[in-house]
Design a protein around this motif. Structure first.
Motif, PDB file in Angstrom:
ATOM      1  N   VAL A 187       0.785  -1.239  -0.144  1.00 17.75           N
ATOM      2  CA  VAL A 187       0.002   0.155   0.019  1.00 17.75           C
ATOM      3  C   VAL A 187       0.880   1.085   0.100  1.00 17.75           C
ATOM      4  O   VAL A 187       1.801   1.506   0.857  1.00 17.75           O
ATOM      5  N   LYS A 188       0.649   2.064  -0.879  1.00 18.43           N
ATOM      6  CA  LYS A 188       1.043   3.478  -0.834  1.00 18.43           C
ATOM      7  C   LYS A 188      -0.003   4.534  -0.811  1.00 18.43           C
ATOM      8  O   LYS A 188      -0.548   4.716  -1.644  1.00 18.43           O
ATOM      9  N   GLU A 189       0.127   5.169   0.290  1.00 24.06           N
ATOM     10  CA  GLU A 189      -0.752   6.228   0.368  1.00 24.06           C
ATOM     11  C   GLU A 189      -0.083   7.628   0.477  1.00 24.06           C
ATOM     12  O   GLU A 189       0.821   7.864   0.944  1.00 24.06           O
ATOM     13  N   LYS A 190      -0.760   8.542  -0.317  1.00 20.16           N
ATOM     14  CA  LYS A 190      -0.355   9.984  -0.389  1.00 20.16           C
ATOM     15  C   LYS A 190      -1.404  10.975   0.065  1.00 20.16           C
ATOM     16  O   LYS A 190      -2.556  10.737  -0.397  1.00 20.16           O
ATOM     17  N   LEU A 191      -1.180  11.842   0.890  1.00 14.45           N
ATOM     18  CA  LEU A 191      -2.271  12.929   1.391  1.00 14.45           C
ATOM     19  C   LEU A 191      -1.915  13.957   1.645  1.00 14.45           C
ATOM     20  O   LEU A 191      -0.779  14.282   2.245  1.00 14.45           O
ATOM     21  N   TYR A 192      -2.652  14.796   1.173  1.00 11.61           N
ATOM     22  CA  TYR A 192      -2.388  16.608   1.513  1.00 11.61           C
ATOM     23  C   TYR A 192      -3.571  16.987   2.330  1.00 11.61           C
ATOM     24  O   TYR A 192      -4.756  17.344   1.204  1.00 11.61           O
ATOM     25  N   THR A 193      -3.628  17.777   3.268  1.00 10.25           N
ATOM     26  CA  THR A 193      -4.474  18.595   3.807  1.00 10.25           C
ATOM     27  C   THR A 193      -4.237  19.959   3.990  1.00 10.25           C
ATOM     28  O   THR A 193      -3.126  20.237   4.150  1.00 10.25           O
ATOM     29  N   HIS A 194      -5.430  20.971   3.925  1.00  7.29           N
ATOM     30  CA  HIS A 194      -4.988  22.438   4.230  1.00  7.29           C
ATOM     31  C   HIS A 194      -6.465  22.914   4.856  1.00  7.29           C
ATOM     32  O   HIS A 194      -7.445  22.143   4.969  1.00  7.29           O
ATOM     33  N   GLY A 195      -6.193  24.054   4.975  1.00 11.31           N
ATOM     34  CA  GLY A 195      -7.519  24.609   5.631  1.00 11.31           C
ATOM     35  C   GLY A 195      -7.816  24.195   7.130  1.00 11.31           C
ATOM     36  O   GLY A 195      -7.086  23.922   7.653  1.00 11.31           O
ATOM     37  N   THR A 196      -9.252  23.903   7.084  1.00  8.96           N
ATOM     38  CA  THR A 196      -9.667  23.078   8.134  1.00  8.96           C
ATOM     39  C   THR A 196      -9.998  21.692   7.971  1.00  8.96           C
ATOM     40  O   THR A 196     -10.903  21.156   8.535  1.00  8.96           O
ATOM     41  N   GLN A 197      -9.385  21.050   7.030  1.00  6.49           N
ATOM     42  CA  GLN A 197      -9.899  19.920   6.586  1.00  6.49           C
ATOM     43  C   GLN A 197      -9.291  18.697   7.607  1.00  6.49           C
ATOM     44  O   GLN A 197      -8.262  18.989   8.377  1.00  6.49           O
ATOM     45  N   GLU A 198     -10.147  17.633   7.496  1.00  2.90           N
ATOM     46  CA  GLU A 198      -9.578  16.534   8.354  1.00  2.90           C
ATOM     47  C   GLU A 198      -9.661  15.402   7.520  1.00  2.90           C
ATOM     48  O   GLU A 198     -10.318  14.877   6.889  1.00  2.90           O
ATOM     49  N   VAL A 214       3.035  -7.976   4.108  1.00 10.49           N
ATOM     50  CA  VAL A 214       2.342  -6.563   3.954  1.00 10.49           C
ATOM     51  C   VAL A 214       3.476  -5.541   4.180  1.00 10.49           C
ATOM     52  O   VAL A 214       4.201  -5.477   4.846  1.00 10.49           O
ATOM     53  N   ASP A 215       3.205  -4.300   3.293  1.00  9.25           N
ATOM     54  CA  ASP A 215       3.947  -3.316   3.416  1.00  9.25           C
ATOM     55  C   ASP A 215       3.254  -1.959   3.279  1.00  9.25           C
ATOM     56  O   ASP A 215       2.795  -1.838   1.853  1.00  9.25           O
ATOM     57  N   ILE A 216       2.917  -1.253   4.017  1.00  8.03           N
ATOM     58  CA  ILE A 216       2.170  -0.075   4.114  1.00  8.03           C
ATOM     59  C   ILE A 216       3.094   1.297   4.187  1.00  8.03           C
ATOM     60  O   ILE A 216       3.916   1.218   5.393  1.00  8.03           O
ATOM     61  N   ILE A 217       3.036   1.998   3.143  1.00  8.63           N
ATOM     62  CA  ILE A 217       3.832   3.194   3.340  1.00  8.63           C
ATOM     63  C   ILE A 217       2.782   4.508   3.189  1.00  8.63           C
ATOM     64  O   ILE A 217       2.227   4.806   2.102  1.00  8.63           O
ATOM     65  N   SER A 218       2.840   5.429   4.056  1.00  5.55           N
ATOM     66  CA  SER A 218       1.973   6.566   4.093  1.00  5.55           C
ATOM     67  C   SER A 218       2.871   7.908   4.106  1.00  5.55           C
ATOM     68  O   SER A 218       3.775   7.984   4.888  1.00  5.55           O
ATOM     69  N   ARG A 219       2.498   8.800   3.115  1.00  8.44           N
ATOM     70  CA  ARG A 219       3.393  10.017   3.059  1.00  8.44           C
ATOM     71  C   ARG A 219       2.258  11.268   3.047  1.00  8.44           C
ATOM     72  O   ARG A 219       1.404  11.138   2.150  1.00  8.44           O
ATOM     73  N   SER A 220       2.358  12.196   4.052  1.00  8.07           N
ATOM     74  CA  SER A 220       1.529  12.939   4.053  1.00  8.07           C
ATOM     75  C   SER A 220       1.873  14.290   4.405  1.00  8.07           C
ATOM     76  O   SER A 220       2.790  14.506   5.095  1.00  8.07           O
ATOM     77  N   VAL A 221       1.056  15.460   4.091  1.00  7.71           N
ATOM     78  CA  VAL A 221       1.417  16.662   4.466  1.00  7.71           C
ATOM     79  C   VAL A 221       0.268  17.254   4.994  1.00  7.71           C
ATOM     80  O   VAL A 221      -0.896  17.425   4.349  1.00  7.71           O
ATOM     81  N   ALA A 222       0.314  17.799   6.133  1.00  2.00           N
ATOM     82  CA  ALA A 222      -0.720  18.617   6.713  1.00  2.00           C
ATOM     83  C   ALA A 222      -0.317  20.184   6.992  1.00  2.00           C
ATOM     84  O   ALA A 222       0.510  20.539   7.528  1.00  2.00           O
ATOM     85  N   SER A 223      -1.101  21.197   6.461  1.00  2.75           N
ATOM     86  CA  SER A 223      -0.825  22.472   6.471  1.00  2.75           C
ATOM     87  C   SER A 223      -1.855  23.363   6.952  1.00  2.75           C
ATOM     88  O   SER A 223      -3.010  22.742   7.134  1.00  2.75           O
ATOM     89  N   GLU A 224      -1.746  24.321   7.354  1.00  3.67           N
ATOM     90  CA  GLU A 224      -2.603  25.418   7.844  1.00  3.67           C
ATOM     91  C   GLU A 224      -3.209  24.990   9.121  1.00  3.67           C
ATOM     92  O   GLU A 224      -2.587  24.410  10.161  1.00  3.67           O
ATOM     93  N   ASN A 225      -4.652  24.731   9.291  1.00  6.61           N
ATOM     94  CA  ASN A 225      -5.335  24.253  10.419  1.00  6.61           C
ATOM     95  C   ASN A 225      -5.753  22.886  10.292  1.00  6.61           C
ATOM     96  O   ASN A 225      -6.844  22.305  10.976  1.00  6.61           O
ATOM     97  N   SER A 226      -5.344  22.215   9.293  1.00  2.00           N
ATOM     98  CA  SER A 226      -5.826  20.709   9.078  1.00  2.00           C
ATOM     99  C   SER A 226      -5.226  19.660  10.152  1.00  2.00           C
ATOM    100  O   SER A 226      -4.368  19.913  10.749  1.00  2.00           O
ATOM    101  N   ILE A 227      -6.087  18.513  10.275  1.00  5.75           N
ATOM    102  CA  ILE A 227      -5.691  17.572  11.079  1.00  5.75           C
ATOM    103  C   ILE A 227      -5.826  16.496  10.457  1.00  5.75           C
ATOM    104  O   ILE A 227      -6.711  15.937   9.349  1.00  5.75           O
TER     105      ILE A 227
END
Length: 308
Positions: A187-198, A214-227
């Motif tokens: 699994v390769k997950e890519k996630l980007y949140t901004h504003g007030t997103q959750e 199993v091999d799970i890799i998550s890459r994420s960026v959380a900006s502004e007020n996101s959670i």
């Protein structure tokens, strides 16, 4: 399709027109187009649920299936169930995803909940690519709750690539997998949140068969007020190998939580978890800014490379 719908298809499935091979295009809760092949059949559900059953014949090679969903009607909310039955020794690529364009008022929410269940036969291989994208005027909310359930038979392999990079105000991303002997899930997950997103991500994998992996890799960026909240549970119930990795960049006033859970229920279960959360390194910004980029441009380049 109008220009908005065509743009959504381009964003989530890289489609400039009707794809080759098998496809099922869903738009605003209606069937927009469908094509089957000799080896891939698509059938509308008859059990009262909204969705489709996909049957891929044993031994199918070098074929693809596209099943995008688009919502351009403000306030539309739906739950869709898609079941995939992949025959033994098949080797296929499945491209899914959902795009929402919502220009409704501040209390108008467009929502798509997609439940995808995979029954992958012995020694079959599946590459599953799923993209989520939201757009609109910023007033109405875009909500997506994808649920993926995977059953891998002996020797089966599945590669899951899931991406959410823009415009989704709220998402609960659930993945459940059960692996038999010699089965493998990546699994390769890519996630980007901004504003007030959750965004909530929740993986649960049961490795029940000998030499499963199993091999799970998550890459994420959380900006502004996101959670963002990331939870991974890996249960090693046989001689097996499991690895999960959560790597996140945090910016502004955002919040990221990573919660790993490893359960070894066999003496030969080897389980590993890695987690790293931090801001963009100052030396990275300085290096790019010496090349003529502004601080914002440098940040954008670092994020783009990180999520690539």
């Amino acid at each position: 399709m109008d220009a908005i719908e065509k743009d959504l298809l381009l964003q989530i499935a890289d489609l400039h027109g009707v794809p080759e091979g098998a496809y099922n295009i869903r738009g605003n809760s209606e069937l927009k187009g469908r094509n089957t092949t000799e080896n891939i059949d698509i059938v509308t559900k008859t059990d009262g649920k909204s969705g489709i059953d996909i049957y891929i014949k044993a031994g199918t090679k070098n074929e693809s299936l596209h099943i995008p969903v688009i919502i351009s009607k403000a306030g539309l909310q739906e739950v869709v169930y898609n079941d995939f039955h992949v025959g033994e020794n098949a080797d296929v690529v499945i491209v899914a995803g959902c795009g929402i364009h919502n220009c409704g008022g501040v209390d108008m929410t467009s929502r798509h909940d997609g439940v995808h269940t995979f029954f992958v036969g012995k020694n079959a291989k599946v590459k599953y690519v799923e993209k989520h994208y939201g757009d609109g005027d910023g007033k109405g909310k875009n909500v997506m709750n994808p649920e993926t359930v995977v059953y891998l038979d002996e020797g089966a392999e599945m590669f899951l690539e899931t991406t959410q990079i823009k415009g989704i105000d709220s998402t609960k991303r659930l993945t459940r997998a059960t692996l038999k002997k010699g089965a493998s899930l990546t699994v390769k997950e890519k996630l980007y949140t901004h504003g007030t997103q959750e965004a909530d991500t929740d993986f649960v994998v049961d490795m029940n068969g000998e030499n499963s992996r199993v091999d799970i890799i998550s890459r994420s960026v959380a900006s502004e007020n996101s959670i963002q909240r990331f939870v991974s549970t890996v249960n090693g119930n046989a001689p097996c190998y499991g690895h999960t990795e959560c790597d996140a960049i945090i910016m502004d006033k955002a919040s990221v939580t990573a919660t790993p859970c490893l359960s070894a229920n066999h003496i030969d279960a080897e389980l590993i978890h890695e987690a790293a959360i931090g801001k963009i390194a100052g030396e990275q910004l300085i290096k790019l800014m010496t090349l003529g980029l502004s601080e914002k441009e440098a940040e954008e380049q670092i994020i783009k490379g990180f999520l690539h």
